[in-house]
Design a protein around this motif. Structure first.
Motif, PDB file in Angstrom:
ATOM      1  N   SER A 453      21.294  26.547  45.393  1.00  0.00           N
ATOM      2  CA  SER A 453      22.486  27.056  46.083  1.00  0.00           C
ATOM      3  C   SER A 453      23.738  26.945  45.223  1.00  0.00           C
ATOM      4  O   SER A 453      24.687  27.715  45.396  1.00  0.00           O
ATOM      5  N   ILE A 454      23.735  26.022  44.304  1.00  0.00           N
ATOM      6  CA  ILE A 454      24.919  25.829  43.458  1.00  0.00           C
ATOM      7  C   ILE A 454      25.118  26.999  42.498  1.00  0.00           C
ATOM      8  O   ILE A 454      26.213  27.221  41.975  1.00  0.00           O
ATOM      9  N   THR A 455      24.055  27.757  42.270  1.00  0.00           N
ATOM     10  CA  THR A 455      24.151  28.859  41.306  1.00  0.00           C
ATOM     11  C   THR A 455      24.951  30.031  41.852  1.00  0.00           C
ATOM     12  O   THR A 455      25.358  30.908  41.075  1.00  0.00           O
ATOM     13  N   PHE A 456      25.176  30.070  43.148  1.00  0.00           N
ATOM     14  CA  PHE A 456      25.906  31.208  43.702  1.00  0.00           C
ATOM     15  C   PHE A 456      27.369  31.209  43.258  1.00  0.00           C
ATOM     16  O   PHE A 456      27.828  32.176  42.638  1.00  0.00           O
ATOM     17  N   PRO A 457      28.140  30.131  43.544  1.00  0.00           N
ATOM     18  CA  PRO A 457      29.515  30.114  43.007  1.00  0.00           C
ATOM     19  C   PRO A 457      29.535  30.055  41.489  1.00  0.00           C
ATOM     20  O   PRO A 457      30.469  30.557  40.860  1.00  0.00           O
ATOM     21  N   MET A 458      28.510  29.466  40.885  1.00  0.00           N
ATOM     22  CA  MET A 458      28.472  29.348  39.430  1.00  0.00           C
ATOM     23  C   MET A 458      28.395  30.725  38.764  1.00  0.00           C
ATOM     24  O   MET A 458      29.092  30.995  37.773  1.00  0.00           O
ATOM     25  N   LEU A 459      27.561  31.599  39.314  1.00  0.00           N
ATOM     26  CA  LEU A 459      27.441  32.930  38.724  1.00  0.00           C
ATOM     27  C   LEU A 459      28.685  33.773  39.022  1.00  0.00           C
ATOM     28  O   LEU A 459      29.115  34.572  38.192  1.00  0.00           O
ATOM     29  N   HIS A 460      29.251  33.588  40.207  1.00  0.00           N
ATOM     30  CA  HIS A 460      30.524  34.238  40.504  1.00  0.00           C
ATOM     31  C   HIS A 460      31.569  33.846  39.460  1.00  0.00           C
ATOM     32  O   HIS A 460      32.333  34.697  38.970  1.00  0.00           O
ATOM     33  N   LEU A 461      31.623  32.563  39.141  1.00  0.00           N
ATOM     34  CA  LEU A 461      32.588  32.077  38.158  1.00  0.00           C
ATOM     35  C   LEU A 461      32.313  32.663  36.787  1.00  0.00           C
ATOM     36  O   LEU A 461      33.241  33.039  36.056  1.00  0.00           O
ATOM     37  N   ALA A 462      31.047  32.747  36.417  1.00  0.00           N
ATOM     38  CA  ALA A 462      30.692  33.323  35.117  1.00  0.00           C
ATOM     39  C   ALA A 462      31.168  34.773  35.015  1.00  0.00           C
ATOM     40  O   ALA A 462      31.701  35.192  33.978  1.00  0.00           O
ATOM     41  N   VAL A 463      30.999  35.545  36.077  1.00  0.00           N
ATOM     42  CA  VAL A 463      31.452  36.940  36.090  1.00  0.00           C
ATOM     43  C   VAL A 463      32.968  37.013  35.918  1.00  0.00           C
ATOM     44  O   VAL A 463      33.499  37.833  35.160  1.00  0.00           O
ATOM     45  N   THR A 464      33.671  36.142  36.629  1.00  0.00           N
ATOM     46  CA  THR A 464      35.136  36.128  36.550  1.00  0.00           C
ATOM     47  C   THR A 464      35.599  35.736  35.152  1.00  0.00           C
ATOM     48  O   THR A 464      36.553  36.332  34.610  1.00  0.00           O
ATOM     49  N   LEU A 465      34.961  34.747  34.545  1.00  0.00           N
ATOM     50  CA  LEU A 465      35.317  34.337  33.184  1.00  0.00           C
ATOM     51  C   LEU A 465      35.050  35.469  32.197  1.00  0.00           C
ATOM     52  O   LEU A 465      35.809  35.660  31.228  1.00  0.00           O
ATOM     53  N   TYR A 466      34.004  36.212  32.408  1.00  0.00           N
ATOM     54  CA  TYR A 466      33.710  37.376  31.566  1.00  0.00           C
ATOM     55  C   TYR A 466      34.865  38.377  31.637  1.00  0.00           C
ATOM     56  O   TYR A 466      35.293  38.937  30.624  1.00  0.00           O
ATOM     57  N   ARG A 467      35.365  38.583  32.830  1.00  0.00           N
ATOM     58  CA  ARG A 467      36.482  39.516  32.992  1.00  0.00           C
ATOM     59  C   ARG A 467      37.765  38.981  32.367  1.00  0.00           C
ATOM     60  O   ARG A 467      38.667  39.759  32.026  1.00  0.00           O
ATOM     61  N   LEU A 468      37.850  37.669  32.217  1.00  0.00           N
ATOM     62  CA  LEU A 468      39.006  37.049  31.555  1.00  0.00           C
ATOM     63  C   LEU A 468      38.764  36.859  30.059  1.00  0.00           C
ATOM     64  O   LEU A 468      39.546  36.178  29.390  1.00  0.00           O
ATOM     65  N   ASN A 469      37.657  37.439  29.568  1.00  0.00           N
ATOM     66  CA  ASN A 469      37.293  37.366  28.142  1.00  0.00           C
ATOM     67  C   ASN A 469      36.998  35.941  27.669  1.00  0.00           C
ATOM     68  O   ASN A 469      37.126  35.640  26.479  1.00  0.00           O
ATOM     69  N   GLN A 470      36.598  35.089  28.593  1.00  0.00           N
ATOM     70  CA  GLN A 470      36.174  33.735  28.234  1.00  0.00           C
ATOM     71  C   GLN A 470      34.649  33.726  28.170  1.00  0.00           C
ATOM     72  O   GLN A 470      33.960  33.122  28.973  1.00  0.00           O
TER      73      GLN A 470
END
Length: 579
Positions: A453-470
């Motif tokens: 279940s922890i992977t749900f916000p984790m993957l959301h965060l990864a997508v957002t960081l990608y959009r921030l070029n991190q």
């Protein structure tokens, strides 16, 4: 990009798996979404709220053993599509005695029923007081007693009815494993009983309900068929005694894909109730809502609309326009308006419904049903481009959860992710990142580090960081998601395919070798073919990426076969778009 919002905190493998199924392995660029409300011509999965007739009736336990109506509606209709408290009159339960419907139950039968009711009431009270272990001990003691009687050769209605109550007790506790075990024993007793036994119809209705709740639809159908035949023989085919088992059968038929037959059964129930109770009877709400939901599921939302408007009329006539139950009915109509594409009208109905429920003080401000309605309205507002209004509702949900459950309660994760999704749609990725990091911190305090279940916000965060070029941190998080999901769901599972799809996009920008990216995409394709079919839209999108990398790596022969397959799919989808 359409915004889709969550309705429940992702705190269990079962919940997160369903969320992953809804995600459909969308690409990183499209974002991670999971719709529940949608407009006409979009993929729809709508669950409609129905109205508890009383506050007490929200609990699924039956009020009396002789009246199975409340229990039957609850256990039969586990989904929110049917009222969580359809309170029926006693003649929806069991007949007085099947052996002689014109006579009153004997004193012995009445005394036996009273003892069973006392047992069930005691179990309910223990559960309510938080003494679940004591309730289980009481049920186990009674089971041991009846088992001794059965082993000694007693296999009559007394043993069947006692096992029935014990099974209902375990159902109230939520111990489905024990329910299944008791039902197997009960079935062995019931199959030897003749149809003229007193209490048998009630026992059979309960069995059908519990088998349905366990997903054992074939057994449930057989039980319902038997009790319907018994009641038809005694009371006739138009008797209100048939309502409970017919409703149970209709729901099962709908669940196993026999919609046409299910519609016929719902219409039969409606006809019975109209004849016996009148066209404006509140008892019509459950079959009307069941039929309406089934019609929506079958893509017939326009037909369903008249049914839910009828429910609205019934509640308006019975309770007035300022009663909370009328507000709940308004929400159901709003859902139908969504399905028919009338977004603005649906929004107005939602707002009116929420106001009516609030003014009537019908339910607590932190009630899960109220929360669901706010999220549904917020999602719809996002769909029509009114994101600021939707965000206000999502912030309200978060504030209510923090006020009543605490600032770091796991329930707030849903609202934090929803707000982050909203901010992402408006390109405010910095605010989205902050919210997602907070949600991840809460989850890490609530579950094990390797909990899926922890992977749900984790993957959301990864997508957002990608959009921030991190990209480096985004890759690290996605790899961690991939590791956890492979362990939890298997390497060929849909959740893994979703993580791989995101990883390809991130590693592409990081300049990873094209051969490695191609291998990842082939694994994604394999998963999508298994889950969605060889001609799905998801497969077509992944094929496009594979063809691109095959061209870059110079694999001309392999590219030719993939390109040919891609062309066929594109032609198919272009033709579908024309229609």
């Amino acid at each position: 990009m359409a915004v889709s919002l969550l309705h429940h905190p992702p705190l269990s493998n079962q919940r997160i798996t369903q969320a992953f199924v809804d995600l459909n392995s969308r690409s990183l660029q499209r974002g991670i979404t999971c719709f529940s409300i949608c407009l006409q011509k979009q993929k729809c999965s709508i669950e409609l709220y129905m109205i508890p007739t009383t506050t007490v009736a929200r609990h699924w336990m039956l009020k009396t053993f002789a009246s199975a109506g409340s229990l039957n509606a609850e256990v039969e209709c586990q989904e929110n599509q049917i009222s969580s408290g359809f309170s029926t009159s006693n003649d929806f339960g069991r007949s007085k005695t099947v052996a002689d419907s014109s006579s009153k139950p004997s004193d012995g039968v009445k005394d036996f029923e009273r003892q069973l009711q006392e047992l069930f009431d005691e179990v309910k009270m223990m559960i309510k007081m938080g003494n679940k272990n004591d309730a289980m001990d009481l049920l186990q003691a009674n089971y041991e007693f009846v088992k001794e009687q059965i082993n000694a050769g007693s296999r009559g209605i007394e043993e069947a009815a006692t096992l029935d109550i014990i099974a209902l007790g375990y159902m109230a506790i939520g111990d489905l494993k024990s329910v299944g075990f008791i039902l197997n024993k009960l079935d062995e007793v019931v199959e030897r009983l003749t149809d003229d036994e007193p209490l048998l119809d009630s026992v059979l209705i309960h069995m059908g309900s519990m088998y349905s709740a366990l997903g054992k639809f074939e057994k449930s159908m057989l039980v319902y068929q038997r009790v319907i035949a018994i009641l038809e023989r005694i009371h006739g085919k138009g008797s209100a005694f048939l309502v409970s088992p017919l409703l149970g059968m209709a729901k099962i038929l709908g669940s196993i894909g026999k919609a046409t037959k299910a519609i016929e059964v719902y219409q039969r129930v409606i006809s019975i109730l109209e004849s016996s109770r009148g066209a404006e009877s509140k008892d019509l709400v459950v079959p009307l809502s069941g039929l309406g939901n089934l019609l929506i599921k079958e893509g017939r939302a326009t037909d369903a609309e008249s049914l839910f408007n009828r429910i609205l009329s019934i509640y308006k006539e019975s309770y007035g326009e300022y009663d909370g139950r009328f507000g709940m009915a308004l929400c159901s109509v709003a859902h139908v308006k969504c399905a028919t594409g009338n977004a603005e009208e649906a929004i107005n109905l939602y707002r009116k419904a929420l106001q009516v429920i609030k003014d009537a003080d019908y339910m607590a401000v932190d009630d899960s049903i109220m929360e669901r309605m706010r999220i549904d309205l917020a999602e719809l507002l996002h769909v029509v481009g009114r994101g600021n209004e939707g965000r206000e509702l999502l912030e309200e949900c978060l504030l209510i959860t923090e006020k009543y459950k605490g600032k770091d309660h796991p329930s707030s994760v849903t609202h934090l992710i929803n707000l982050a999704t909203s901010y992402s749609q408006s390109k405010n990725y910095v605010q989205a990142e902050r919210l997602l990091r907070t949600s991840l911190e809460i989850m890490m305090k609530s579950v094990r580090p390797d909990d899926s279940s922890i992977t749900f916000p984790m993957l959301h965060l990864a997508v957002t960081l990608y959009r921030l070029n991190q990209d480096e941190e985004a890759e690290q998080l996605t790899l961690e998601v991939l590791h956890i999901r492979e362990k939890a769901f298997g390497k060929d599972s849909l959740p893994v395919g979703e993580a791989l799809d995101c990883l390809v996009s991130i590693q592409t920008r990081l300049g990873k070798p094209e051969g490695e990216l191609l291998d990842l995409l082939k694994q994604v394709l394999k998963i999508q073919e298994k889950e969605f079919g060889y001609e799905s839209e998801e497969v077509m999108r992944t094929l496009k990426k594979i063809v691109f990398y095959l061209d870059k790596t110079g694999r001309k022969d392999e590219k030719f076969s993939m390109q040919k397959r891609l062309s066929v799919l594109r032609m198919k989808y272009n033709q579908m778009m024309q229609y």
